[in-house]
Design an enzyme around this catalytic site. Structure first.
Site, PDB file in Angstrom:
ATOM      1  N   HIS A 173     -34.680  47.968 -34.240  1.00  0.00           N
ATOM      2  CA  HIS A 173     -36.005  48.611 -34.248  1.00  0.00           C
ATOM      3  C   HIS A 173     -36.402  49.024 -32.826  1.00  0.00           C
ATOM      4  O   HIS A 173     -36.803  50.167 -32.577  1.00  0.00           O
ATOM      5  CB  HIS A 173     -37.028  47.630 -34.838  1.00  0.00           C
ATOM      6  CG  HIS A 173     -38.444  48.089 -34.784  1.00  0.00           C
ATOM      7  ND1 HIS A 173     -39.115  48.583 -35.880  1.00  0.00           N
ATOM      8  CD2 HIS A 173     -39.329  48.125 -33.765  1.00  0.00           C
ATOM      9  CE1 HIS A 173     -40.345  48.909 -35.535  1.00  0.00           C
ATOM     10  NE2 HIS A 173     -40.500  48.627 -34.253  1.00  0.00           N
ATOM     11  N   GLU A 174     -36.279  48.097 -31.881  1.00  0.00           N
ATOM     12  CA  GLU A 174     -36.663  48.397 -30.496  1.00  0.00           C
ATOM     13  C   GLU A 174     -35.689  49.376 -29.840  1.00  0.00           C
ATOM     14  O   GLU A 174     -36.078  50.216 -29.028  1.00  0.00           O
ATOM     15  CB  GLU A 174     -36.746  47.104 -29.682  1.00  0.00           C
ATOM     16  CG  GLU A 174     -37.787  46.112 -30.185  1.00  0.00           C
ATOM     17  CD  GLU A 174     -39.199  46.667 -30.189  1.00  0.00           C
ATOM     18  OE1 GLU A 174     -39.514  47.553 -29.370  1.00  0.00           O
ATOM     19  OE2 GLU A 174     -40.003  46.222 -31.027  1.00  0.00           O
ATOM     20  N   HIS A 213     -36.681  52.878 -30.510  1.00  0.00           N
ATOM     21  CA  HIS A 213     -37.731  53.270 -29.571  1.00  0.00           C
ATOM     22  C   HIS A 213     -37.125  53.734 -28.249  1.00  0.00           C
ATOM     23  O   HIS A 213     -37.431  54.810 -27.730  1.00  0.00           O
ATOM     24  CB  HIS A 213     -38.633  52.066 -29.250  1.00  0.00           C
ATOM     25  CG  HIS A 213     -39.710  51.780 -30.233  1.00  0.00           C
ATOM     26  ND1 HIS A 213     -40.634  52.706 -30.638  1.00  0.00           N
ATOM     27  CD2 HIS A 213     -40.034  50.628 -30.886  1.00  0.00           C
ATOM     28  CE1 HIS A 213     -41.479  52.151 -31.496  1.00  0.00           C
ATOM     29  NE2 HIS A 213     -41.126  50.890 -31.672  1.00  0.00           N
ATOM     30  N   ASP A 246     -43.508  53.606 -33.953  1.00  0.00           N
ATOM     31  CA  ASP A 246     -43.723  52.684 -35.070  1.00  0.00           C
ATOM     32  C   ASP A 246     -44.343  53.393 -36.263  1.00  0.00           C
ATOM     33  O   ASP A 246     -45.128  54.343 -36.121  1.00  0.00           O
ATOM     34  CB  ASP A 246     -44.636  51.535 -34.636  1.00  0.00           C
ATOM     35  CG  ASP A 246     -43.966  50.610 -33.640  1.00  0.00           C
ATOM     36  OD1 ASP A 246     -42.752  50.367 -33.794  1.00  0.00           O
ATOM     37  OD2 ASP A 246     -44.641  50.137 -32.708  1.00  0.00           O
TER      38      ASP A 246
END
Length: 870
Positions: free
Chosen positions: A102-103, A106, A113
């Site tokens: 998830h990170e 980014h 998000d």
């Protein structure tokens, strides 16, 4: 374990394209030796992709990615805390491997998000209130869950009469067992979630940051348009497991490579170089470092082998070896190769060493040693003096992770001293780094006085150093501490035209005053003040500056960024000014803003930004930033970091909520006022090409409005936004076009066809002013419309048009509570006992990538370098 699990999960999520191939872990210098530890090459804390460090705020262990650029652009780094990495926060944030993916999305691909803690619910077209999520197929219930005195109460969420949405304490609890596969950017910890949201599954209604920043595109659409994606194809076989390298930081080794060719005799360049080099040797390079020196013209001379700096004796020894005359041609490769010999005297491998190269000339043979530099393991920092900057050396600094600086040679701009001052070690503890508090210069004519003050705040004061330089004659120097005591005993170096003073111990906190009187007319005087942290346990206030890219072509705009922090906490309310200097000495002054408009992506994140378009010529430009915080204006933000991992309040299992411990409460509006402070920083150099000889008057439209907000008050819609300028965020736009629609997609894709609002009485204000406009919406043509969506374009005097703004919306109804949200009367439940969760990541294969994990001091860092395989 986290990275290995993440690699498999990433491979599956990216349709067998990406995985983590090589991982380097940078170990702190104070850890015990281990035969497995190798020496790092270019890996350092400053360039790490992932850092492991204490939480930004006590008790807040949420992982986050520092991301202040636009959609699709790479972020700065990921921040994990020790407790998170040790698995102590798995209940709250889910399996670490999944969260890392998830990170990583980014960081690498610039997606955002798909939840929104500021807007956790929204009014849907279905006439219901929905949780902000993607995909909308993620099931769960909305409840208020409160615990006190050993018991917990669960009740139905109530609708707030003002917002027409659920009350503040309402939370969305996902079902533990789901079948939905998307999305990783919402809740990757759900076992069934193995995909990013795609165009067909993307929830465009939700007020997520992904929708706002990426123009309602799904995360997969952004990822699949990246350079990484376009350079790969799916792999047939599963990926290999990541290969880990353990790298331990060691003492700094630096070799100065200084140009003494004939051209350095012009414009006082040799003396300016020596002033800046002395400043570096006296104050900037850290104790314990090894320093060598090479001079070069058409050949190179090894002046001294590396000596370790233990005290002022070694520093003074090095000062005596600086060049005293200039002659001969320019052979950059001779200087670099000699530097490698100097470093080789200390150790057989050059890994992790640094070369600081200063030259004022071009050398068309410099490209002949690029490959040798690339293979060396050394980092090359390049300082270009004057109008000539050798492109081959710029390339060397780029490929080795070094810094590139440009100084015009105009003494009043203090460019060389600023460049050397920025060359602190990338792997030294922050408390040991020299911080620049002031850097100022003036050319004096009829008025011989240069008087001003310097602020020393309580976070600094150790090893405080005042440096004065001049062009002709030594000035009269007076310096007073905050108590009015005059400081004596400046060391005057008449040969190098400089004087300096080190304040013993810790300098007094407060305002120091200085008065310099020139003894020649005209005269150019400069003052530079540096200091170190007063206390190793209290992080100092820091300023870092950079441009959004190193190379640019006219007329494409650039963005200036300046970040002010104390530790990891943003500093708000500072006055920040950037000065950009072209290679001919032309300067442009910009006020940088943290207002969430124009070039600034997020309001109040401690990153101050502004567009730069005032190109005057081709070649190198330098960036310098000043920051000043007043006692009643600057403050620390105690808000949680942006782009932070979603905190999972609990799960719904068999219709019952299994809650996690509540997250520590923090008043997000709480701010801590700071004392007065001042900082300066060099942002390095950038290169601009294709600037025409004769510039056109207007090439740039107004900047996109990104903070449009709409509220419904009785029968009127009230709009607010930050005014753009005539040229991006400078000047004043000519007029606005406001359009409304009952369909968000129609407004985005067919703005010109939407219903126009009369703006006869609306005249744009100056850029960065607050605009307020009210109108009555009238009738919307779409049948069954439940919302009015609003967007704006700005037009300048040359009829250039901005991009469509972010889309604001107001509801045309009072939404209904979701029937699924109805519980009977509130019932007490026992306080839950958290149980560990296990990572049920699906194992499969994919292609691409290299990861580097690093640790500094008591801080761990993970550096990840993505490599692509076709």
């Amino acid at each position: 374990d986290m990275v290995t699990t993440a690699s498999t999960y990433l491979f599956e999520a990216t349709e067998r394209r990406f995985f983590f191939k090589n991982v380097s872990i940078l170990i702190p210098e104070n850890w015990k030796e281990n035969p497995q530890y190798k020496r790092p090459k270019h890996e350092n804390y400053k360039h790490a992709d992932v850092i492991v460090a204490p939480p930004t705020l006590p008790g807040r262990d949420e992982p986050y990615t520092k991301q202040f650029t636009e959609c699709g652009e790479k972020g700065e780094h990921i921040h994990f805390t020790p407790d998170f990495l040790l698995g102590k926060k798995q209940n709250e944030y889910g399996p670490p491997g999944r969260l890392f993916v998830h990170e990583w999305a980014h960081l690498r691909w610039g997606v955002f998000d798909e939840y929104n803690e500021d807007q956790p619910f929204y009014r849907a077209k279905s006439n219901k209130i929905e949780a902000t999520r993607c995909s909308a197929g993620i099931s769960g219930i909305n409840r208020v869950y409160k615990c006190q005195g050993g018991s917990c109460i669960t009740r139905t969420c109530r609708i707030d009469s003002k917002t027409k949405l659920y009350e503040k304490d309402c939370q969305f609890f996902p079902d533990k067992v789901q079948t939905e596969k998307a999305s990783i950017m919402f809740t990757q910890s759900i076992d069934s979630v193995v995909e990013f949201c795609k165009e067909k599954t993307h929830n465009q209604e939700a007020p997520s940051l992904q929708n706002k920043k990426c123009n309602f595109r799904s995360t997969w659409e952004v990822i699949s348009s990246s350079e990484d994606f376009n350079n790969t194809i799916p792999m047939v076989t599963p990926p290999p497991p990541p290969v880990f390298s353990l790298l331990k930081i060691s003492q700094r080794i630096v070799c100065l490579v200084l140009d003494k060719s004939e051209s350095m005799a012009s414009y006082d360049r040799l003396n300016q170089m020596n002033q800046a080099a002395k400043y570096f040797l006296l104050q900037i390079v850290e104790n314990g470092s090894w320093v060598g020196m090479v001079h070069f013209d058409s050949t190179a001379t090894i002046v001294n082998k590396p000596i370790q700096i233990i005290s002022s004796d070694e520093r003074n020894t090095l000062l005596a070896w600086l060049p005293t005359y200039a002659s001969g041609g320019t052979s950059i490769c001779s200087g670099i190769k000699s530097a490698f010999q100097v470093i080789g005297e200390l150790r057989p491998h050059l890994d992790g060493s640094e070369v600081v190269l200063l030259t004022d000339g071009e050398d068309h043979t410099a490209s002949s040693c690029i490959d040798e530099v690339k293979q060396s393991g050394a980092t090359v920092h390049f300082i270009a003096l004057g109008t000539a900057a050798e492109e081959a050396v710029i390339e060397m600094s780029k490929i080795t992770g070094g810094r590139h600086f440009y100084a015009s040679g105009k003494a009043q701009n203090n460019g060389l001293i600023d460049a050397f001052g920025a060359l602190t070690s990338g792997n030294t503890e922050l408390s040991q780094k020299s911080l620049q508090l002031e850097s100022k210069g003036l050319t004096l004519n009829s008025n011989p006085w240069m008087n001003d003050t310097v602020i020393i705040d309580s976070t600094v004061g150790k090893d405080t150093f005042f440096l004065i330089t001049w062009n002709s004659l030594p000035p009269s120097i007076s310096l007073w501490d905050p108590n009015g005591t005059i400081m004596e005993n400046f060391t005057v170096d008449a040969t190098s035209k400089m004087a300096y003073l080190s304040i013993p111990g810790t300098a007094k906190v407060g305002t120091w005053a200085y008065s310099l009187q020139a003894k020649a007319n005209p005269e150019t005087l400069t003052i530079t003040v540096t200091s170190r942290a007063a206390n190793s346990s209290v992080p100092p206030i820091t300023l870092n500056a950079k441009m959004n890219k190193d190379i640019n072509s006219f007329p494409s705009p650039m963005i200036v960024y300046a970040e002010i922090l104390q530790g990891f906490v943003p500093v708000l309310g500072a006055n920040v000014t950037a000065v950009i200097e072209s290679q001919s000495g032309h300067t442009e002054v910009l006020e940088l803003l943290d207002n969430g408009a124009g070039a600034d992506s997020f309001k109040n994140d401690g990153v101050y930004s502004r567009y730069f378009t005032a190109y005057t010529e081709n070649g190198s430009y330098s960036l310098k930033v000043w920051a000043h915080g007043g006692a009643n204006t600057a403050r620390l933000s105690l808000q949680p970091p942006l782009n932070r991992a979603a905190y999972i309040p609990g799960w719904v299992v068999n219709g019952e909520i299994e809650a996690n411990p509540p997250r520590p409460e923090i008043d997000e509006d709480t701010q801590t006022t700071l004392e007065d402070f001042s900082r300066t920083a060099s942002g390095g150099a950038f290169v601009v090409s294709q600037v025409p000889k004769y510039l056109l008057d207007d090439l740039h439209p107004p900047s996109q409005i990104t903070d449009l907000d709409a509220t419904l008050q009785e029968d009127e819609i009230i709009l607010t936004w930050t005014a753009p300028g005539d040229n991006f965020d400078v000047g004043k736009a000519q007029h606005y076009i406001i359009k409304i629609s009952g369909s968000i997609l129609d407004l985005r894709d067919s703005f010109d066809d939407a219903l126009q609002v009369s703006t006869t009485d609306l005249s744009p204000k100056e850029a960065n002013s607050k605009e307020i406009f009210a109108f009555k919406p009238g009738n919307i043509s779409e049948e069954n419309a439940t919302h009015i969506f609003i967007a704006i374009k700005s037009i300048d005097k040359s009829n250039l048009t901005s991009k469509v703004s972010n889309i604001a919306q107001v509801a045309l109804f009072t939404p209904q509570a979701n029937p699924d949200d109805t519980y009977p009367t509130p019932t007490p439940t026992p306080t839950p006992t958290p149980t560990p969760t296990t990572d049920k990541s699906h194992n499969s294969g994919v292609n691409i990538s290299t990861l580097v994990l690093s640790v500094i001091g008591s801080i761990v860092i993970v550096n990840i370098i993505l490599s692509t395989t076709i």
